[in-house]
Design a protein around this motif. Structure first.
Motif, PDB file in Angstrom:
ATOM      1  N   ILE A 190       0.825  -1.211   0.000  1.00  0.00           N
ATOM      2  CA  ILE A 190       0.000   0.000   0.000  1.00  0.00           C
ATOM      3  C   ILE A 190       0.858   1.260   0.000  1.00  0.00           C
ATOM      4  O   ILE A 190       0.653   2.168  -0.810  1.00  0.00           O
ATOM      5  CB  ILE A 190      -0.927   0.010   1.228  1.00  0.00           C
ATOM      6  CG1 ILE A 190      -1.852  -1.205   1.191  1.00  0.00           C
ATOM      7  CG2 ILE A 190      -1.738   1.300   1.276  1.00  0.00           C
ATOM      8  CD1 ILE A 190      -2.664  -1.372   2.454  1.00  0.00           C
ATOM      9  N   GLY A 191       1.820   1.326   0.937  1.00  0.00           N
ATOM     10  CA  GLY A 191       2.628   2.534   1.072  1.00  0.00           C
ATOM     11  C   GLY A 191       3.336   2.933  -0.209  1.00  0.00           C
ATOM     12  O   GLY A 191       3.231   4.093  -0.657  1.00  0.00           O
ATOM     13  N   PRO A 192       4.088   2.026  -0.845  1.00  0.00           N
ATOM     14  CA  PRO A 192       4.751   2.391  -2.104  1.00  0.00           C
ATOM     15  C   PRO A 192       3.777   2.782  -3.209  1.00  0.00           C
ATOM     16  O   PRO A 192       4.083   3.645  -4.034  1.00  0.00           O
ATOM     17  CB  PRO A 192       5.523   1.115  -2.465  1.00  0.00           C
ATOM     18  CG  PRO A 192       5.776   0.441  -1.162  1.00  0.00           C
ATOM     19  CD  PRO A 192       4.564   0.719  -0.331  1.00  0.00           C
ATOM     20  N   MET A 193       2.592   2.138  -3.241  1.00  0.00           N
ATOM     21  CA  MET A 193       1.590   2.524  -4.239  1.00  0.00           C
ATOM     22  C   MET A 193       1.184   3.986  -4.059  1.00  0.00           C
ATOM     23  O   MET A 193       1.144   4.772  -5.015  1.00  0.00           O
ATOM     24  CB  MET A 193       0.337   1.649  -4.103  1.00  0.00           C
ATOM     25  CG  MET A 193       0.475   0.220  -4.567  1.00  0.00           C
ATOM     26  SD  MET A 193      -1.113  -0.625  -4.365  1.00  0.00           S
ATOM     27  CE  MET A 193      -0.603  -2.339  -4.467  1.00  0.00           C
ATOM     28  N   LEU A 194       0.856   4.342  -2.809  1.00  0.00           N
ATOM     29  CA  LEU A 194       0.426   5.714  -2.531  1.00  0.00           C
ATOM     30  C   LEU A 194       1.563   6.706  -2.763  1.00  0.00           C
ATOM     31  O   LEU A 194       1.345   7.787  -3.328  1.00  0.00           O
ATOM     32  CB  LEU A 194      -0.075   5.811  -1.089  1.00  0.00           C
ATOM     33  CG  LEU A 194      -1.325   4.990  -0.748  1.00  0.00           C
ATOM     34  CD1 LEU A 194      -1.653   5.107   0.738  1.00  0.00           C
ATOM     35  CD2 LEU A 194      -2.509   5.440  -1.592  1.00  0.00           C
ATOM     36  N   ALA A 195       2.781   6.341  -2.326  1.00  0.00           N
ATOM     37  CA  ALA A 195       3.926   7.229  -2.503  1.00  0.00           C
ATOM     38  C   ALA A 195       4.226   7.444  -3.985  1.00  0.00           C
ATOM     39  O   ALA A 195       4.521   8.567  -4.415  1.00  0.00           O
ATOM     40  CB  ALA A 195       5.155   6.660  -1.794  1.00  0.00           C
ATOM     41  N   SER A 196       4.140   6.376  -4.770  1.00  0.00           N
ATOM     42  CA  SER A 196       4.406   6.490  -6.213  1.00  0.00           C
ATOM     43  C   SER A 196       3.355   7.355  -6.890  1.00  0.00           C
ATOM     44  O   SER A 196       3.681   8.206  -7.727  1.00  0.00           O
ATOM     45  CB  SER A 196       4.435   5.098  -6.847  1.00  0.00           C
ATOM     46  OG  SER A 196       5.476   4.313  -6.306  1.00  0.00           O
ATOM     47  N   SER A 197       2.098   7.140  -6.538  1.00  0.00           N
ATOM     48  CA  SER A 197       1.020   7.942  -7.132  1.00  0.00           C
ATOM     49  C   SER A 197       1.193   9.416  -6.794  1.00  0.00           C
ATOM     50  O   SER A 197       1.042  10.294  -7.664  1.00  0.00           O
ATOM     51  CB  SER A 197      -0.340   7.440  -6.635  1.00  0.00           C
ATOM     52  OG  SER A 197      -0.542   6.091  -6.994  1.00  0.00           O
ATOM     53  N   ALA A 198       1.502   9.713  -5.523  1.00  0.00           N
ATOM     54  CA  ALA A 198       1.678  11.105  -5.106  1.00  0.00           C
ATOM     55  C   ALA A 198       2.875  11.740  -5.797  1.00  0.00           C
ATOM     56  O   ALA A 198       2.817  12.889  -6.250  1.00  0.00           O
ATOM     57  CB  ALA A 198       1.845  11.171  -3.585  1.00  0.00           C
ATOM     58  N   ALA A 199       3.984  10.992  -5.892  1.00  0.00           N
ATOM     59  CA  ALA A 199       5.190  11.538  -6.517  1.00  0.00           C
ATOM     60  C   ALA A 199       4.967  11.841  -7.989  1.00  0.00           C
ATOM     61  O   ALA A 199       5.378  12.899  -8.495  1.00  0.00           O
ATOM     62  CB  ALA A 199       6.348  10.548  -6.352  1.00  0.00           C
ATOM     63  N   VAL A 200       4.310  10.928  -8.691  1.00  0.00           N
ATOM     64  CA  VAL A 200       4.027  11.153 -10.111  1.00  0.00           C
ATOM     65  C   VAL A 200       3.106  12.358 -10.287  1.00  0.00           C
ATOM     66  O   VAL A 200       3.305  13.189 -11.176  1.00  0.00           O
ATOM     67  CB  VAL A 200       3.391   9.892 -10.731  1.00  0.00           C
ATOM     68  CG1 VAL A 200       2.876  10.188 -12.140  1.00  0.00           C
ATOM     69  CG2 VAL A 200       4.409   8.756 -10.780  1.00  0.00           C
ATOM     70  N   LYS A 349      13.075  12.969 -10.803  1.00  0.00           N
ATOM     71  CA  LYS A 349      12.536  13.609  -9.605  1.00  0.00           C
ATOM     72  C   LYS A 349      11.378  12.788  -9.030  1.00  0.00           C
ATOM     73  O   LYS A 349      11.251  12.633  -7.811  1.00  0.00           O
ATOM     74  CB  LYS A 349      12.061  15.030  -9.927  1.00  0.00           C
ATOM     75  CG  LYS A 349      13.169  16.029 -10.252  1.00  0.00           C
ATOM     76  CD  LYS A 349      12.574  17.388 -10.603  1.00  0.00           C
ATOM     77  CE  LYS A 349      13.621  18.336 -11.181  1.00  0.00           C
ATOM     78  NZ  LYS A 349      14.622  18.751 -10.192  1.00  0.00           N
ATOM     79  N   SER A 350      10.528  12.267  -9.910  1.00  0.00           N
ATOM     80  CA  SER A 350       9.374  11.487  -9.462  1.00  0.00           C
ATOM     81  C   SER A 350       9.821  10.245  -8.696  1.00  0.00           C
ATOM     82  O   SER A 350       9.313   9.953  -7.600  1.00  0.00           O
ATOM     83  CB  SER A 350       8.517  11.069 -10.663  1.00  0.00           C
ATOM     84  OG  SER A 350       7.961  12.183 -11.308  1.00  0.00           O
ATOM     85  N   LEU A 351      10.782   9.514  -9.261  1.00  0.00           N
ATOM     86  CA  LEU A 351      11.205   8.262  -8.633  1.00  0.00           C
ATOM     87  C   LEU A 351      11.953   8.505  -7.334  1.00  0.00           C
ATOM     88  O   LEU A 351      11.789   7.751  -6.368  1.00  0.00           O
ATOM     89  CB  LEU A 351      12.059   7.456  -9.616  1.00  0.00           C
ATOM     90  CG  LEU A 351      11.271   6.872 -10.783  1.00  0.00           C
ATOM     91  CD1 LEU A 351      12.202   6.349 -11.866  1.00  0.00           C
ATOM     92  CD2 LEU A 351      10.338   5.761 -10.311  1.00  0.00           C
ATOM     93  N   PHE A 352      12.760   9.555  -7.264  1.00  0.00           N
ATOM     94  CA  PHE A 352      13.429   9.847  -5.992  1.00  0.00           C
ATOM     95  C   PHE A 352      12.422  10.334  -4.962  1.00  0.00           C
ATOM     96  O   PHE A 352      12.556  10.056  -3.767  1.00  0.00           O
ATOM     97  CB  PHE A 352      14.536  10.888  -6.181  1.00  0.00           C
ATOM     98  CG  PHE A 352      15.437  11.006  -4.979  1.00  0.00           C
ATOM     99  CD1 PHE A 352      16.510  10.148  -4.812  1.00  0.00           C
ATOM    100  CD2 PHE A 352      15.206  11.960  -3.994  1.00  0.00           C
ATOM    101  CE1 PHE A 352      17.335  10.227  -3.696  1.00  0.00           C
ATOM    102  CE2 PHE A 352      16.021  12.044  -2.877  1.00  0.00           C
ATOM    103  CZ  PHE A 352      17.092  11.179  -2.734  1.00  0.00           C
TER     104      PHE A 352
END
Length: 397
Positions: A190-200, A349-352
């Motif tokens: 869950i956490g990486p999914m949310l973090a990835s969505s927010a970063a993108v 920037k998104s991935l970092f």
């Protein structure tokens, strides 16, 4: 960007540092042999110390980042002096390595970041251990269910693959983003999914047709993932936690027993509640401490000894604050800002930023392989070590 003319360099190419470390981790976890674990730690320590020497003898680093280095030196010295006899040298090196790896990357003459062959090796090594099982993360049902290869949790594994994708951006271009989202879905975290969505969203969503396409594509992927059950755990865990945070607040959750938490959540999957409860306790310990501990922390590695759960905070920012103090937290945040500003494209920037966001809810500093890929890779990007295709393949403005 002008290339450095200094002699400082990575002791091996970035990919070989991670490959050697990963092979050592594989052997250690496959055998459970403590001596192999010590050898792996020694290798990591040698790399960090070697790079530290190069960084401190580089006029380029001293002139460009002198103010940050002075504050960091004072902050670390204060932490060591205040906490004499309460310093875990491994945890100290893990934290210091974040700065060392980035600075070493910015002055390294290494060309290129990573190719397909190295990426394939780094993808395969942790997968080799899956059918064997770790001989280190045993004796705990929670760890056995949550671990992935030689990563203590699937969360840590997800960030490792994020770091690998981050280093492959010059090759993958815009495909790095959907591959990142697919990786999170396959690992079901869950956490990486949310973090990835927010970063993108932060770096890529703009009022144009390209952004609309990204949103529609993301919505479709999310809907498919929900209907095939990949997001069911997210719904089951986030719903009750959000309700109780809104109705009760974090302080009340922090005082609840785990039995009461299970009853309110309607499940034994209470990782979100655990984090809130753990953070509240750690913050109460830190905020009620004397000025010496507020400024310089309780010492590297001590956060897992001062709480009832006997665990690190599951939040790298809180961990740096509690173990190293407020001055080190300022240094850490400054480093992250410098990296974000110097990364060359929205994709990098998104991935970092996935790491930056996800560090609020998990322990990322502990995994040396991931930190090498992220921070040394960021340093190489920052010095202009990137293919033009990275920028050219981004979505049109």
């Amino acid at each position: 960007m002008a290339q450095s003319t200094g002699t400082a360099t990575l002791p091996w190419r970035l990919n070989w540092i991670v490959i050697i470390n990963s092979l050592m981790m594989l052997l250690y976890h496959a055998t459970g042999n403590g001596a192999l674990g010590l050898v792996g730690n020694a290798f990591s320590a040698i790399v960090v110390i070697y790079l530290l020497f190069n960084v401190l003898t580089s006029p380029e680093i001293l002139s460009r980042y002198g103010a940050l280095l002075i504050l960091l030196t004072v902050a670390l010295a204060g932490t060591l002096i205040v906490n004499v006899g309460k310093t875990d040298p491994v945890d100290f090196l893990k934290y210091m390595s974040l700065y060392v790896l980035f600075f070493a990357g910015t002055i390294s003459p290494q060309r290129g970041i990573m190719g397909w062959s190295s990426a394939a090796v780094l993808l395969i090594i942790p997968l080799i251990l899956l059918p064997i099982g770790s001989r280190v993360y045993t004796g705990s049902t929670v760890l056995e269910e949550a671990s992935f290869s030689y990563f203590q949790t699937r969360n840590a594994a997800t960030i490792y693959f994020t770091a690998l994708i981050f280093c492959l951006v010059p090759i993958l271009g815009w495909l790095a983003i959907p591959i990142q989202m697919l990786s999170c879905l396959l690992l079901g975290k869950i956490g990486p999914m949310l973090a990835s969505s927010a970063a993108v969203a932060v770096w890529n969503i703009r009022p144009n047709l390209a952004s609309l396409g990204v949103l529609v594509g993301g919505a479709v992927i999310g809907a498919v993932a929900y209907f095939i059950g990949l997001l069911q755990r997210a719904v089951d865990v986030i719903g009750p936690l959000y309700r109780d945070l809104f109705l009760l607040g974090p302080t009340v959750i922090g005082l609840m027993s785990y039995g009461e938490i299970v009853r309110r959540a309607g499940s034994t999957d209470v990782s979100g509640y655990f984090r809130i409860k753990h953070w509240v306790e750690i913050w109460q310990i830190y905020s009620s401490a004397g000025l010496d501990h507020i400024l310089f922390g309780y010492g590297p590695g001590q956060s897992k000894l001062i709480t009832t759960a006997l665990l690190v905070p599951h939040n790298d920012y809180l961990r740096v604050l509690v173990e190293f103090g407020v001055f080190n937290l300022i240094c850490f945040l400054t480093l992250l800002i410098i990296i974000i500003l110097r990364l060359p494209s929205k994709i990098t920037k998104s991935l970092f930023t996935v790491y930056v966001i996800y560090s609020f809810t998990d322990n990322m500093i502990d995994n040396f392989s991931s930190m090498v890929l992220l921070f040394a890779g960021a340093g190489l990007y920052a010095r202009g070590n990137i293919l033009e295709s990275d920028i050219q393949r981004e979505e049109p403005a």
